[in-house]
Design an enzyme around this catalytic site. Structure first.
Site, PDB file in Angstrom:
ATOM      1  N   HIS A 194       0.810  -1.221   0.000  1.00  0.00           N
ATOM      2  CA  HIS A 194       0.000   0.000   0.000  1.00  0.00           C
ATOM      3  C   HIS A 194       0.841   1.268   0.000  1.00  0.00           C
ATOM      4  O   HIS A 194       0.393   2.312  -0.474  1.00  0.00           O
ATOM      5  CB  HIS A 194      -1.034  -0.046   1.124  1.00  0.00           C
ATOM      6  N   GLU A 436     -10.552 -11.116  -5.454  1.00  0.00           N
ATOM      7  CA  GLU A 436      -9.132 -10.966  -5.116  1.00  0.00           C
ATOM      8  C   GLU A 436      -8.630 -12.132  -4.262  1.00  0.00           C
ATOM      9  O   GLU A 436      -7.504 -12.122  -3.799  1.00  0.00           O
ATOM     10  CB  GLU A 436      -8.870  -9.624  -4.426  1.00  0.00           C
ATOM     11  N   CYS A 507      -9.205  -3.492 -10.913  1.00  0.00           N
ATOM     12  CA  CYS A 507      -8.707  -2.318 -10.192  1.00  0.00           C
ATOM     13  C   CYS A 507      -7.367  -2.567  -9.513  1.00  0.00           C
ATOM     14  O   CYS A 507      -6.880  -1.724  -8.788  1.00  0.00           O
ATOM     15  CB  CYS A 507      -9.746  -1.835  -9.182  1.00  0.00           C
TER      16      CYS A 507
END
Ligand code: PEP
Ligand code: MG
Length: 583
Positions: A194, A436, A507
């Site tokens: 992240h 995911e 995404c």
């Protein structure tokens, strides 16, 4: 590499390309070192006890000073910490450890804090999670005060600098002013961690995997970063510094020129329209996304709201945030709100718990379905904001049909609650699930019957499919989104969505990676959501490729059995596309 005149260069891996030449702001998270030797005599034990009491007074004063500046939420946290600091069980345990057992003051604090944390953990109640982090915070403050060390140097970033760190937490990065960060260099880090995602979203040149850079670079010394070639120059000579500064200027100009094409549609040479949306982490990313021509928000990572300030937002505050973003995109496309996906490296103060395997643990919808009050507040806010009919909702980390059923049932109950209260919302609100987790991709034909759209999160899907931690530099050579297993899962998911006639988007970072876009499109993905910074180059690339060639590329890749062969195939395809672009 060593150079004459002291210049040294280290090679890493590009996370976000760009150049920077600035003084270094070095961050290290070493635990403070102190001796754990016991005190030999009564006199030294007494001295340690006095030190501990003085440190307690000093920490008390610093907490009260912070309270004077803080808002209501901060004050509540700080008051709880003050309470812990003076808690009679905690203080008398420390005094005993010093006077009866002869430990020095920092070690006694460390041991007493560990005792308290262990007994709180044994109680197992969620109620005590906040207390655990308070006690950790208090113990680090006491130890740092006893050792006369500062807690963290992160808040001191005051002028434009290049950050060189052993590691950095997303929440730490978010607490800094992005306009002061010229670049980020980390000793470790993975490409889809992240922090990597945030660096790209903030347009900050970034290189990971620079081994021991944070030890080699002296705080405040000059460093130059060529994030295109992933090279960090330590103490660069004048010629190198000048070269990097010139390249930075030229790169800034090039980006400006690319930005002029932001209004053009992403359409292939043979006329296939691709929708380009953006991934955002908060309001700060809206302007740059619109400037770069985003046609909606494909992923709003709402957990970043919590990580930024370490607090939950009220229902009204959330309605305000969601509505204002949806309004900004109203002429372009919809805002896709993903419900909180904390966990893994997305640590939220007072919510995250220490787990042996956080990435496989209590996160995302698993957390939300246990903490229904937090989840309900968010769902109500999303529903209320959806009255503008420009919002979609999606759920993260769904692992299969039962979990999805439970989440959808809870969502229905919240809708019912809103109806009873007469609150307006979009009755046709589109509901989606992220794909995911491999089990979700494998059962995508079943899940497709329950939702309006899929959004494929390749960052986690790759991590879980190949069993490779997305944040770990040591094994990042295994992290390949084009692994044959991944290609099969991506194709399977796309086919399931198409057969059921539901929406399909991607995404994960793969969607914005120029080296992989043709492959992604060829696998059947026509709606791509990416970092705002990737939109310009993605649009340029799509406008110079043929959809039919992308389909042929994907077909060929799907027939291959080795990552290396797929890599060669992609390399060849991309070189040809580049040649066409230039010629
Ligand atoms: C993903 O896993 O691909 C994704 C988009 O979610 P995140 O990166 O926030 O985990
Ligand atoms: Mg994910």
């Amino acid at each position: 590499m060593e150079y004459p005149f002291g210049m040294k260069s280290i090679q890493g891996r590009t996370i976000f390309a760009g150049y920077a030449c600035q003084k270094a702001f070095v961050i290290r998270h070493d635990k403070p070192a102190f001796s754990r030797e016991k005190c030999a005599d009564e006199e030294s034990r007494r001295r340690e006890l006095v030190h501990y009491r003085e440190a307690t007074e000093s920490v008390d004063a610093s907490l009260r000073a912070l309270m004077d500046k803080g808002g209501a939420d901060e004050i509540a946290i700080l008051e709880a910490q003050c309470f812990m600091l003076h808690d009679p069980d905690f203080t008398s345990r420390i005094a005993d450890l010093i006077m009866k057992e002869g430990h020095n003051a920092p070690h006694a604090v460390e041991l007493a804090a560990a005792d308290v944390i262990q007994s709180l953990s044994r109680l197992g109640s969620e109620m005590f999670r906040g207390n655990i982090s308070d006690i950790q915070d208090i113990a680090s403050r006491l130890i740092a005060t006893l050792l006369k060390e500062s807690l963290s140097n992160i808040k001191k970033l005051e002028s434009i600098s290049l950050i060189v760190a052993d590691t950095i937490l997303p929440s730490e990065l978010m607490s800094m002013d992005p306009s002061l960060i010229a670049g980020i260099c980390l000793d470790g880090g993975g490409p889809t961690s992240h922090v990597a995602i945030l660096a790209r979203a903030m347009n900050i040149p970034c290189v990971f995997g620079l081994k021991d850079a944070s030890c080699l670079v002296k705080p405040g010394s000059l460093v130059a970063l060529d994030a295109f070639s992933a090279t960090l120059y330590i103490d660069p000579d004048e010629a190198t510094a000048m070269r990097i500064r010139r390249r930075k200027e030229a790169n800034d100009e090039e980006l400006k020129a690319l930005a002029e094409d932001a209004v053009l549609p992403a359409i292939t040479l043979d006329g296939v329209r691709i929708t380009l949306e953006c991934n955002i982490e908060g309001l700060d990313y809206v302007d740059s996304s619109i400037r770069n021509g985003a046609e909606g928000v494909g992923l709003f990572r709402t957990e970043f709201l919590l990580m930024g300030e370490g607090r939950t937002y009220s229902e009204d505050e959330q309605v305000e945030i969601y509505s204002s973003i949806a309004k900004s995109f109203r002429k372009r496309g919809k805002l896709t709100i993903r419900t909180y996906d904390m966990g893994g490296d997305k640590v939220v103060k007072d919510m995250s718990v220490a787990e042996d395997n956080p990435v496989l643990g209590w996160r995302a919808v698993r957390f939300c379905m246990d903490e229904k009050n937090i989840f309900r507040t968010q769902l109500r806010a999303i529903l209320r904001a959806s009255a503008c009919r420009r919002i979609r909702i999606m759920f993260p980390m769904v692992s299969g049909s039962d979990e999805l059923d439970d989440v959808l049932a809870f969502f229905e109950s919240v809708k019912e609650e809103c109806r009873r209260e007469g609150l307006a919302f979009d009755e046709d609100l589109e509901v989606g699930t992220m794909i995911e987790v491999p089990s979700a991709a494998i059962t995508s034909d079943i899940l497709a019957k329950k939702v309006d759209f899929f959004s494929v999160g390749t960052n986690d899907l790759t991590q879980y499919t190949i069993a490779v931690d997305r944040g770990n530099e040591k094994i990042s050579y295994l992290y390949k989104e084009y692994h044959p297993a991944m290609l099969r899962l991506l194709k399977m998911t796309a086919d399931a969505a198409h057969r059921s006639g539901i929406g399909l988007s991607m995404c994960g970072e793969m969607a914005g990676n120029p080296a992989l876009i043709a492959l992604v499109i060829g696998l059947g993905y026509r709606q791509l959501s990416m970092n705002p910074a990737s939109l310009l180059s993605a649009r340029k690339l799509i406008r110079s490729m043929n959809f039919s060639s992308a389909e042929a590329l994907a077909k060929q890749a799907l027939d291959m059995t080795s990552c290396r062969d797929i890599e060669d195939l992609l390399e060849k395809f991309n070189a040809e596309t580049r040649d066409k672009q230039q010629g």
